[in-house]
Design a protein around this motif. Structure first.
Motif, PDB file in Angstrom:
ATOM      1  N   SER A  97     -16.940 -20.526 -37.293  1.00 57.34           N
ATOM      2  CA  SER A  97     -17.448 -19.150 -37.384  1.00 57.34           C
ATOM      3  C   SER A  97     -16.720 -18.337 -38.470  1.00 57.34           C
ATOM      4  O   SER A  97     -17.018 -17.176 -38.703  1.00 57.34           O
ATOM      5  N   ASN A  98     -15.754 -18.977 -39.125  1.00 59.54           N
ATOM      6  CA  ASN A  98     -14.982 -18.283 -40.155  1.00 59.54           C
ATOM      7  C   ASN A  98     -15.658 -18.428 -41.530  1.00 59.54           C
ATOM      8  O   ASN A  98     -15.629 -19.504 -42.134  1.00 59.54           O
ATOM      9  N   GLU A  99     -16.256 -17.335 -42.001  1.00 54.93           N
ATOM     10  CA  GLU A  99     -16.939 -17.348 -43.294  1.00 54.93           C
ATOM     11  C   GLU A  99     -15.893 -17.121 -44.394  1.00 54.93           C
ATOM     12  O   GLU A  99     -15.397 -16.019 -44.582  1.00 54.93           O
ATOM     13  N   VAL A 100     -15.552 -18.191 -45.124  1.00 53.39           N
ATOM     14  CA  VAL A 100     -14.449 -18.123 -46.084  1.00 53.39           C
ATOM     15  C   VAL A 100     -14.927 -17.673 -47.470  1.00 53.39           C
ATOM     16  O   VAL A 100     -14.266 -16.907 -48.150  1.00 53.39           O
ATOM     17  N   LEU A 101     -16.091 -18.157 -47.887  1.00 52.39           N
ATOM     18  CA  LEU A 101     -16.685 -17.714 -49.159  1.00 52.39           C
ATOM     19  C   LEU A 101     -18.039 -17.080 -48.863  1.00 52.39           C
ATOM     20  O   LEU A 101     -18.891 -17.694 -48.221  1.00 52.39           O
ATOM     21  N   SER A 122      -3.265 -14.832 -49.529  1.00 55.61           N
ATOM     22  CA  SER A 122      -3.454 -16.096 -48.802  1.00 55.61           C
ATOM     23  C   SER A 122      -4.611 -15.928 -47.830  1.00 55.61           C
ATOM     24  O   SER A 122      -4.733 -14.890 -47.182  1.00 55.61           O
ATOM     25  N   GLY A 123      -5.456 -16.953 -47.752  1.00 55.11           N
ATOM     26  CA  GLY A 123      -6.592 -16.901 -46.826  1.00 55.11           C
ATOM     27  C   GLY A 123      -7.786 -16.147 -47.379  1.00 55.11           C
ATOM     28  O   GLY A 123      -8.799 -15.992 -46.709  1.00 55.11           O
ATOM     29  N   GLY A 124      -7.684 -15.696 -48.642  1.00 58.64           N
ATOM     30  CA  GLY A 124      -8.795 -14.925 -49.238  1.00 58.64           C
ATOM     31  C   GLY A 124      -9.942 -15.774 -49.753  1.00 58.64           C
ATOM     32  O   GLY A 124     -11.018 -15.262 -50.045  1.00 58.64           O
TER      33      GLY A 124
END
Length: 251
Positions: A15-19, A38-40
């Motif tokens: 569920s983590n939308e990274v891009l 970090s984590g961006g």
């Protein structure tokens, strides 16, 4: 000419939308630095570009050829000839990723011979020349465990260059090094920039990004917040979030 073009790239892990729809083009001879917290999404973008991660949506092209396409049902697919695309780029990791049981020379000669099928003698000569150029001429017979971190990272840069890539990616190439060793690796990358090597560098070294880049991209929370020349991004920041990030870095 665009060596790399990524359009509207989306990537989630669960569920983590990274891009969240990132677009990036890199022209021949251009040095692009990607900065951000970090984590961006910086390293994920790099992993998608180098085909270590598959994207959920968007398009990737190398040298004008499509790596991804939509089939007749609208499903995202990857080219069947990924081997061809993997020859276009080289990747330098933050943790060197050298084979511990191979000598330095075997580490750098192995892929051009086994993957590209090139002549062993010719590759050996080229690699010895590259090692010499990187100040590692006397380390050809050494093993990774006998080298400093900075030397190991320079070997991994030689290994990437030995494949004669059109574009070189660096994923935080100095994050595993102490400040003194960081300097020697950055010097090597700077010399490659002067030779007009096409490069994309994910880095947390702001002064270096400012000195070496043609273009700087600031990614935050999965989107490109700001993009421009080093002068525009560092010297004339338009975005409050970028300003905040750089301020924290300069403190």
């Amino acid at each position: 000419m665009n060596v790399l073009k990524m359009t509207d790239i989306k990537k989630s892990f669960g569920s983590n939308e990274v891009l969240k729809g990132v677009s990036l083009t890199v022209d021949e001879g251009e040095v692009v630095s990607i900065i951000g917290s970090s984590g961006g999404g910086k390293s994920t973008l790099l992993r998608c570009a180098t085909l270590l991660e598959t994207i959920d949506d968007g398009t990737i092209t190398y040298m004008g050829d499509d790596v991804t396409y939509k089939n007749e049902k609208g499903k995202l697919c990857y080219s069947k000839d990924l081997k061809k695309f993997k020859k276009v780029f080289g990747l330098v990791f933050q943790n060197f990723n050298l084979f511990p049981h191979f000598s330095v020379l075997k580490n750098v000669c192995d892929a051009p011979v086994s993957v590209l099928g090139r002549d062993k003698k010719e590759v050996r000569e080229e690699c010895l020349e590259l090692l010499d150029k990187m100040g590692l001429g006397d380390k050809a017979k050494a093993y990774p465990c006998e080298l400093s971190g900075g030397q190991q990272q320079r070997v991994s840069i030689v290994r990437a260059l030995a494949m004669k890539p059109d574009i070189l990616f660096f994923d935080e190439p100095t994050s595993a090094l102490d400040p003194e060793l960081t300097g020697e690796v950055l010097k090597v990358i700077k010399s490659l920039a002067e030779e007009k090597m096409t490069m994309v560098i994910v880095t947390h070294e702001m002064a270096f990004a400012r000195a070496v880049s043609d273009r700087v991209i600031f990614i935050d929370n999965g989107v490109i917040v700001e993009e421009g020349t080093p002068q525009e991004v560092f010297g004339n920041t338009k975005n409050e979030r970028t300003r905040q990030f750089l301020q924290n870095y300069n403190n």
